[in-house]
Design a protein around this motif. Structure first.
Motif, PDB file in Angstrom:
ATOM      1  N   ARG A   1      25.732  56.396  25.216  1.00 38.08           N
ATOM      2  CA  ARG A   1      27.184  56.403  24.991  1.00 38.08           C
ATOM      3  C   ARG A   1      27.583  55.851  23.630  1.00 38.08           C
ATOM      4  O   ARG A   1      28.691  56.077  23.171  1.00 38.08           O
ATOM      5  CB  ARG A   1      27.888  55.637  26.106  1.00 38.08           C
ATOM      6  CG  ARG A   1      27.830  56.354  27.441  1.00 38.08           C
ATOM      7  CD  ARG A   1      28.760  55.718  28.451  1.00 38.08           C
ATOM      8  NE  ARG A   1      28.472  54.315  28.699  1.00 38.08           N
ATOM      9  CZ  ARG A   1      27.648  53.870  29.641  1.00 38.08           C
ATOM     10  NH1 ARG A   1      27.014  54.708  30.414  1.00 38.08           N
ATOM     11  NH2 ARG A   1      27.459  52.579  29.805  1.00 38.08           N
TER      12      ARG A   1
ATOM     13  N   SER B   1      24.052  67.245  31.133  1.00 39.85           N
ATOM     14  CA  SER B   1      23.914  65.897  31.675  1.00 39.85           C
ATOM     15  C   SER B   1      22.583  65.299  31.243  1.00 39.85           C
ATOM     16  O   SER B   1      21.685  66.014  30.801  1.00 39.85           O
ATOM     17  CB  SER B   1      24.008  65.903  33.203  1.00 39.85           C
ATOM     18  OG  SER B   1      22.951  66.641  33.757  1.00 39.85           O
TER      19      SER B   1
ATOM     20  N   CYS C   1      21.702  56.478  35.252  1.00 43.30           N
ATOM     21  CA  CYS C   1      20.438  55.739  35.273  1.00 43.30           C
ATOM     22  C   CYS C   1      19.939  55.582  36.708  1.00 43.30           C
ATOM     23  O   CYS C   1      20.730  55.506  37.644  1.00 43.30           O
ATOM     24  CB  CYS C   1      20.618  54.341  34.697  1.00 43.30           C
ATOM     25  SG  CYS C   1      21.013  54.288  32.957  1.00 43.30           S
TER      26      CYS C   1
ATOM     27  N   VAL D   1      13.589  60.168  30.127  1.00 43.80           N
ATOM     28  CA  VAL D   1      14.856  60.883  29.968  1.00 43.80           C
ATOM     29  C   VAL D   1      14.657  62.350  30.355  1.00 43.80           C
ATOM     30  O   VAL D   1      13.684  62.974  29.938  1.00 43.80           O
ATOM     31  CB  VAL D   1      15.368  60.804  28.507  1.00 43.80           C
ATOM     32  CG1 VAL D   1      16.586  61.687  28.296  1.00 43.80           C
ATOM     33  CG2 VAL D   1      15.681  59.360  28.135  1.00 43.80           C
TER      34      VAL D   1
ATOM     35  N   THR E   1      15.809  53.409  23.730  1.00 41.94           N
ATOM     36  CA  THR E   1      16.438  54.545  24.419  1.00 41.94           C
ATOM     37  C   THR E   1      17.178  55.413  23.416  1.00 41.94           C
ATOM     38  O   THR E   1      17.050  56.642  23.422  1.00 41.94           O
ATOM     39  CB  THR E   1      17.402  54.068  25.517  1.00 41.94           C
ATOM     40  OG1 THR E   1      16.686  53.263  26.468  1.00 41.94           O
ATOM     41  CG2 THR E   1      18.062  55.241  26.222  1.00 41.94           C
TER      42      THR E   1
ATOM     43  N   VAL F   1      25.959  60.711  31.836  1.00 40.83           N
ATOM     44  CA  VAL F   1      24.652  60.057  31.835  1.00 40.83           C
ATOM     45  C   VAL F   1      24.541  59.181  33.070  1.00 40.83           C
ATOM     46  O   VAL F   1      25.491  58.501  33.446  1.00 40.83           O
ATOM     47  CB  VAL F   1      24.467  59.185  30.570  1.00 40.83           C
ATOM     48  CG1 VAL F   1      23.089  58.553  30.545  1.00 40.83           C
ATOM     49  CG2 VAL F   1      24.694  59.996  29.308  1.00 40.83           C
TER      50      VAL F   1
ATOM     51  N   ALA G   1      21.699  54.030  29.750  1.00 39.44           N
ATOM     52  CA  ALA G   1      22.808  54.972  29.514  1.00 39.44           C
ATOM     53  C   ALA G   1      23.788  54.424  28.478  1.00 39.44           C
ATOM     54  O   ALA G   1      24.401  55.187  27.729  1.00 39.44           O
ATOM     55  CB  ALA G   1      23.548  55.270  30.816  1.00 39.44           C
TER      56      ALA G   1
END
Length: 127
Positions: A62, A43, A74, A90, A23, A72, A58
């Motif tokens: 971060r 966002s 999920c 995403v 990710t 963010v 997410a």
């Protein structure tokens, strides 16, 4: 103007470490390809196929320097028979002056098969 920047990546297994690593890789590549500064991100929505449940993707966003204040969220993708397994998608909402056709959507690993029309550059990145 706000534009959507899309990306997707697959993982080889539902393992927290891999979900977070891939990710992060995808988000960083999306930011790099589109010269995105986290201050310009309104966002980020991250979805996973239902076979991914070991970690919140997410969390990976971060942990990226200067991204900790970006909102963010999920969610899971629809569970459509025959859809690509182990996939993380995403959608980044970004303030940008780029024209829609100038946005570089990023597809990595097996996810290049989702949008071959947009994946030509992404295939080079994946190798």
């Amino acid at each position: 103007m706000i534009r959507g920047v899309r990306g997707a990546i697959t993982v080889s297994a539902d393992q927290a470490e891999e979900v977070l690593k891939e990710t992060k890789r995808l988000v960083l590549e999306m930011a790099k390809e589109n010269k995105i500064d986290p201050e310009d991100v309104a966002s980020v929505i991250i979805s996973t196929t239902t076979d991914i449940s070991s970690a919140f993707p997410a969390k990976a966003v971060r942990t990226i320097e200067d991204w900790n204040y970006v909102p963010v969220m999920c969610t899971h993708e629809m569970d459509v028979p025959g859809s690509m397994p182990l996939c993380i998608r995403v959608m980044m909402h970004v303030n940008t002056e780029l024209e829609q056709k100038k946005i570089h959507h990023v597809y990595l690993n097996e996810a290049t098969k989702l949008r071959p029309d947009l994946s030509a550059k992404s295939q080079v990145i994946s190798k």
